[in-house]
Design a protein around this motif. Structure first.
Motif, PDB file in Angstrom:
ATOM      1  N   SER A 108       0.834  -1.193   0.000  1.00 27.02           N
ATOM      2  CA  SER A 108       0.000   0.000   0.000  1.00 27.02           C
ATOM      3  C   SER A 108       0.870   1.246   0.000  1.00 27.02           C
ATOM      4  O   SER A 108       1.871   1.334   0.716  1.00 27.02           O
ATOM      5  CB  SER A 108      -0.912   0.013   1.231  1.00 27.02           C
ATOM      6  OG  SER A 108      -1.592   1.250   1.331  1.00 27.02           O
ATOM      7  N   PRO A 114      -9.999   6.937  -1.577  1.00 28.58           N
ATOM      8  CA  PRO A 114      -9.741   7.524  -2.891  1.00 28.58           C
ATOM      9  C   PRO A 114     -10.682   8.693  -3.168  1.00 28.58           C
ATOM     10  O   PRO A 114     -11.794   8.742  -2.625  1.00 28.58           O
ATOM     11  CB  PRO A 114     -10.018   6.364  -3.850  1.00 28.58           C
ATOM     12  CG  PRO A 114     -10.947   5.468  -3.102  1.00 28.58           C
ATOM     13  CD  PRO A 114     -10.578   5.595  -1.658  1.00 28.58           C
ATOM     14  N   THR A 118     -11.993   9.517  -8.697  1.00 36.24           N
ATOM     15  CA  THR A 118     -11.327   8.243  -8.956  1.00 36.24           C
ATOM     16  C   THR A 118     -12.314   7.094  -8.826  1.00 36.24           C
ATOM     17  O   THR A 118     -12.356   6.192  -9.675  1.00 36.24           O
ATOM     18  CB  THR A 118     -10.161   8.044  -7.969  1.00 36.24           C
ATOM     19  OG1 THR A 118      -9.195   9.082  -8.177  1.00 36.24           O
ATOM     20  CG2 THR A 118      -9.515   6.687  -8.152  1.00 36.24           C
ATOM     21  N   LEU A 203     -10.685  -0.162  -3.088  1.00 40.67           N
ATOM     22  CA  LEU A 203      -9.710   0.433  -3.994  1.00 40.67           C
ATOM     23  C   LEU A 203      -8.445   0.661  -3.175  1.00 40.67           C
ATOM     24  O   LEU A 203      -8.482   1.323  -2.130  1.00 40.67           O
ATOM     25  CB  LEU A 203     -10.209   1.754  -4.574  1.00 40.67           C
ATOM     26  CG  LEU A 203     -11.047   1.673  -5.849  1.00 40.67           C
ATOM     27  CD1 LEU A 203     -11.651   3.029  -6.174  1.00 40.67           C
ATOM     28  CD2 LEU A 203     -10.202   1.179  -7.021  1.00 40.67           C
ATOM     29  N   ASN A 205      -4.486   2.021  -2.927  1.00 40.71           N
ATOM     30  CA  ASN A 205      -3.475   2.888  -3.521  1.00 40.71           C
ATOM     31  C   ASN A 205      -2.128   2.174  -3.476  1.00 40.71           C
ATOM     32  O   ASN A 205      -1.630   1.840  -2.408  1.00 40.71           O
ATOM     33  CB  ASN A 205      -3.412   4.205  -2.756  1.00 40.71           C
ATOM     34  CG  ASN A 205      -2.615   5.255  -3.493  1.00 40.71           C
ATOM     35  OD1 ASN A 205      -2.367   5.128  -4.695  1.00 40.71           O
ATOM     36  ND2 ASN A 205      -2.202   6.296  -2.795  1.00 40.71           N
ATOM     37  N   THR A 206      -1.559   1.931  -4.640  1.00 36.34           N
ATOM     38  CA  THR A 206      -0.279   1.239  -4.727  1.00 36.34           C
ATOM     39  C   THR A 206       0.752   2.144  -5.391  1.00 36.34           C
ATOM     40  O   THR A 206       0.441   3.260  -5.822  1.00 36.34           O
ATOM     41  CB  THR A 206      -0.411  -0.058  -5.539  1.00 36.34           C
ATOM     42  OG1 THR A 206      -0.601   0.274  -6.923  1.00 36.34           O
ATOM     43  CG2 THR A 206      -1.586  -0.896  -5.051  1.00 36.34           C
ATOM     44  N   TRP A 210      -4.161   3.375  -8.171  1.00 36.08           N
ATOM     45  CA  TRP A 210      -5.264   2.693  -7.498  1.00 36.08           C
ATOM     46  C   TRP A 210      -5.599   1.393  -8.223  1.00 36.08           C
ATOM     47  O   TRP A 210      -5.627   1.347  -9.456  1.00 36.08           O
ATOM     48  CB  TRP A 210      -6.501   3.595  -7.473  1.00 36.08           C
ATOM     49  CG  TRP A 210      -6.352   4.807  -6.615  1.00 36.08           C
ATOM     50  CD1 TRP A 210      -5.996   6.062  -7.025  1.00 36.08           C
ATOM     51  CD2 TRP A 210      -6.532   4.881  -5.197  1.00 36.08           C
ATOM     52  NE1 TRP A 210      -5.945   6.915  -5.952  1.00 36.08           N
ATOM     53  CE2 TRP A 210      -6.275   6.219  -4.816  1.00 36.08           C
ATOM     54  CE3 TRP A 210      -6.891   3.956  -4.214  1.00 36.08           C
ATOM     55  CZ2 TRP A 210      -6.366   6.653  -3.493  1.00 36.08           C
ATOM     56  CZ3 TRP A 210      -6.988   4.382  -2.894  1.00 36.08           C
ATOM     57  CH2 TRP A 210      -6.721   5.707  -2.548  1.00 36.08           C
ATOM     58  N   TRP A 212      -8.357  -2.141  -8.016  1.00 35.74           N
ATOM     59  CA  TRP A 212      -9.511  -2.797  -7.420  1.00 35.74           C
ATOM     60  C   TRP A 212      -9.083  -4.116  -6.775  1.00 35.74           C
ATOM     61  O   TRP A 212      -8.194  -4.804  -7.276  1.00 35.74           O
ATOM     62  CB  TRP A 212     -10.571  -3.107  -8.474  1.00 35.74           C
ATOM     63  CG  TRP A 212     -11.329  -1.937  -9.000  1.00 35.74           C
ATOM     64  CD1 TRP A 212     -11.210  -1.373 -10.242  1.00 35.74           C
ATOM     65  CD2 TRP A 212     -12.345  -1.201  -8.321  1.00 35.74           C
ATOM     66  NE1 TRP A 212     -12.090  -0.319 -10.370  1.00 35.74           N
ATOM     67  CE2 TRP A 212     -12.806  -0.191  -9.201  1.00 35.74           C
ATOM     68  CE3 TRP A 212     -12.910  -1.290  -7.052  1.00 35.74           C
ATOM     69  CZ2 TRP A 212     -13.807   0.713  -8.866  1.00 35.74           C
ATOM     70  CZ3 TRP A 212     -13.908  -0.384  -6.707  1.00 35.74           C
ATOM     71  CH2 TRP A 212     -14.348   0.603  -7.601  1.00 35.74           C
TER      72      TRP A 212
END
Length: 303
Positions: A108, A114, A118, A203, A205-206, A210, A212
């Motif tokens: 993460s 988000p 987004t 969702l 955040n990487t 983002w 799924w």
């Protein structure tokens, strides 16, 4: 369900993974709720072990396998999703009475919620890709959790509370059926393939943006069901989510779906509270919304 569920799930996941050639001798529990999510360190593999879900979903394997199938389709289509682990075949596994699936570990990058733009735009793009999904999915499968929970003999609800929730469920599903009939009358598709639980919490955040995840509830249904996972939340600006989604949505159908999302959340918190004491105050708060008379039509929940 005993308090040792996470520990038992971890042991089972480590054992099954070892049999598949994956070393997870430094496991870390990332989450505990519907499922126990375990990072099998030092391997880049995450185990998803069914926990509370088994109380209301008899065929747990089928739910986890649908998730794997849909995600593999989306990944091949270029949709940003958390993918099954390449370390083993993408199927469900059993060990020590537990059913599980294995996923690629993603780190993460932070940012809990988000932006509305987004959520809306990514959901629109997700639905567009899912229109060509070749498989057949059950219609609004997550809603079956509600009568399944209410039918459990070990439920901690009073007869009056269970009756109130059952009556609300019957009313809201009847109202939803009416909106689906109206959609068909307008020659529009009443149901599409959905994420099933497309709220902001799913969702992630990487480092690459983002993505799924958590498609366990994937099903067929009206777009309002997916949208309501976000529009029903007080943490988000409903109008911005809908604007970013772009497509026209039946406002009456969305309002019913928001109420059903709230009811579904209520049921799940009652289930969580049976083995997670810290969640009992929130479970009681949600239950009171339906049993004390504070149930405004179209009311918004805060998942």
């Amino acid at each position: 369900m005993p308090d040792s569920v996470p520990a038992a799930a971890v042991r089972a996941a480590v054992k099954v993974a070892a049999g598949l050639g994956v070393s997870g001798f430094e496991p870390v529990v990332l989450a505990d709720g519907a499922n126990v999510i375990v990072h099998l360190r030092p391997s880049p593999v995450v185990a998803k072990v069914a926990a509370s879900t088994t109380a209301v979903r008899i065929e747990t394997d089928a739910w986890l396998q649908r998730e794997l199938n849909v995600v593999e389709f989306l990944a091949a289509a270029g949709v940003p999703v958390m993918t099954p682990s390449p370390e083993m075949p993408a199927t469900t596994y059993h060990g020590d009475g537990h059913v599980m699936s294995f996923w690629r570990y993603l780190r993460s990058a932070g940012g809990e919620v988000p932006p509305e733009a987004t959520i809306g735009s990514m959901l629109r793009d997700l639905h567009a890709t899912l229109r060509s999904y070749p498989g057949t999915l059950p219609v609004l499968a997550p809603l079956n959790d509600i009568p399944a929970f209410l039918a459990r003999p070990q439920s901690q609800l009073s007869a009056g509370e269970a009756g109130a929730l059952s009556a609300v469920y019957a009313r809201l599903t009847a109202e939803l059926d009416q909106t689906l009939d109206q959609t068909l009358d307008q020659c529009s598709p009443a149901v599409l393939v959905l994420h099933g639980d497309a709220g902001p919490g799913n969702l992630m955040n990487t480092d690459t943006g983002w993505v799924w995840h958590d498609f366990e509830d994937t099903c067929a249904g009206p777009v309002g069901w997916d949208l309501a996972a976000s529009t029903a939340s007080r943490r988000l600006d409903r109008s911005r989510v809908l604007a970013a989604y772009g497509a026209l949505v039946d406002p009456g159908q969305l309002a019913v779906c928001e109420q059903l999302r709230w009811l579904h959340l209520t049921i799940w918190y009652q289930l969580y509270a049976e083995r997670l004491p810290d969640l009992r105050p929130r479970a009681a708060q949600l239950l009171a919304r339906w049993t004390v008379g504070d149930n405004p039509p179209g009311g918004r929940t805060d998942p």
